[in-house]
Scaffold this motif. Structure first.
Motif, PDB file in Angstrom:
ATOM      1  N   TYR A 125       0.397  -1.255   0.417  1.00  0.00           N
ATOM      2  CA  TYR A 125       0.073  -0.176  -0.138  1.00  0.00           C
ATOM      3  C   TYR A 125       1.076   1.562  -0.066  1.00  0.00           C
ATOM      4  O   TYR A 125       1.787   1.316   0.455  1.00  0.00           O
ATOM      5  CB  TYR A 125      -0.558  -0.096   1.479  1.00  0.00           C
TER       6      TYR A 125
ATOM      7  N   SER B 205      -1.517  -5.123   0.312  1.00  0.00           N
ATOM      8  CA  SER B 205      -3.844  -6.289   0.291  1.00  0.00           C
ATOM      9  C   SER B 205      -4.008  -7.001  -1.305  1.00  0.00           C
ATOM     10  O   SER B 205      -3.073  -6.853  -2.494  1.00  0.00           O
ATOM     11  CB  SER B 205      -5.253  -4.920  -0.307  1.00  0.00           C
TER      12      SER B 205
ATOM     13  N   HIS C 244      -5.987  -7.703   3.447  1.00  0.00           N
ATOM     14  CA  HIS C 244      -5.766  -7.345   3.976  1.00  0.00           C
ATOM     15  C   HIS C 244      -4.606  -7.149   4.978  1.00  0.00           C
ATOM     16  O   HIS C 244      -5.143  -8.056   5.820  1.00  0.00           O
ATOM     17  CB  HIS C 244      -6.076  -5.543   4.188  1.00  0.00           C
TER      18      HIS C 244
ATOM     19  N   ASP D 142     -13.637  -5.591   2.774  1.00  0.00           N
ATOM     20  CA  ASP D 142     -13.102  -6.835   1.754  1.00  0.00           C
ATOM     21  C   ASP D 142     -13.298  -7.825   1.096  1.00  0.00           C
ATOM     22  O   ASP D 142     -13.067  -8.343  -0.102  1.00  0.00           O
ATOM     23  CB  ASP D 142     -13.513  -7.944   3.806  1.00  0.00           C
TER      24      ASP D 142
END
Length: 300
Positions: free
Chosen positions: A37, A50, A89, A99
């Motif tokens: 990220y 992620s 994640h 999600d």
């Protein structure tokens, strides 16, 4: 045009440019492994990661089809499509992204000739765009488009038209561009903006190899501090795609390449918020591997 507008429009066009005589469809799965990220406030690559897994199903069910004296088609079809994405994640201090995401829509498609050199395709649909935490009327969005195609010869076609979307809370019109060119049935170039482009070579009636670039995304509505917001996910992928025609009804394609861009953007469903300058970049993820498998069919 803002980058998130391209991806939002790309979600609207789950249809085929040519009419089919029977039920046609595509089942596609995509996989993007964990990547870092990138924090928007300072563009720092963090330890948070992620991944992304998605399944798409598109169906076109003909309602009626007629051919004119020159063999050109006039047809009406029902469109059904759905996309389900699952994200995992790791190592985030707080939950930043959903999600799960679900986009499901139903609509209608019409294609007809306009004189000897022109044809028109129209689509209109309505669907549910949700993160599956709470589903209500705010999750229902509509969209549609009209494409006018000029057929210069059997190997060359160029089209353009407007796409109307309510994904931002108010009607917005975006451009839809289509270009299809081939030489002697071997080399082919296809552009369907804002969905993507592909260039390929047909080695035989059963096998083709293509270089592809695709823009895609998903939109979900969610409640934030009592306010309806739209969260958009965008991705740009590029890779090599071998396609194998299994028989007259089935074809299989495998794509391997790179996820050049993955990002999220959030809007408060007001048109002014779409065009105003942002104080920082959208949250995004580092470049990583991309893979997809697709099965297409056309029943008689």
């Amino acid at each position: 045009m803002k980058r998130h507008l391209l991806a939002a429009a790309g979600c609207l066009l789950g249809c085929w440019v040519s009419a089919q005589s029977g039920i046609s469809g595509e089942l596609k799965t995509e996989y993007i492994p964990f990547s870092s990220y990138i924090r928007p406030e300072d563009s720092v690559k963090t330890n948070s990661k992620s991944n992304f897994k998605r399944a798409d199903l598109n169906l076109s069910i003909p309602l009626s089809m007629k051919k004119d004296s020159s063999g050109r088609i006039k047809a009406w079809s029902v469109l059904l499509s759905g996309s389900y994405a699952k994200m995992t994640h790791k190592d985030y201090e707080k939950q930043l992204f959903p999600d799960q995401m679900l986009n499901a829509q139903t609509g209608i498609q019409h294609i007809r000739p306009l004189g000897k050199k022109w044809s028109m395709m129209m689509t209109a649909s309505v669907g549910i765009y949700t993160d599956l935490e709470q589903i209500n009327s705010d999750d229902i969005l509509g969209q549609g488009g009209v494409l006018f195609i000029r057929h210069f010869n059997p190997n060359l076609a160029l089209g353009a038209g407007p796409v109307l979307t309510t994904a931002f809370g108010v009607p917005m019109i975006l451009p839809w561009i289509y270009f299809d060119w081939k030489t002697n049935g071997k080399v082919k170039l296809n552009i369907n903006f804002p969905e993507g482009m592909e260039a390929g070579y047909l080695f035989s009636d059963r096998f083709a190899l293509k270089a592809v670039v695709n823009l895609s995304g998903m939109t979900v509505e969610r409640n934030k501090d009592g306010k309806s917001m739209l969260l958009g996910y965008q991705q740009i992928t590029a890779g090599i795609r071998p396609e194998v025609k299994l028989n007259d009804k089935l074809s299989l394609s495998l794509t391997g390449g790179t996820a050049l861009l993955r990002s999220f953007s959030e809007n408060d469903r007001k048109i002014k918020s779409i065009f105003k300058d942002k104080k920082m970049d959208d949250p995004k993820f580092a470049t990583t591997f991309y893979a997809a498998v697709s099965l297409r069919w056309n029943l008689p």
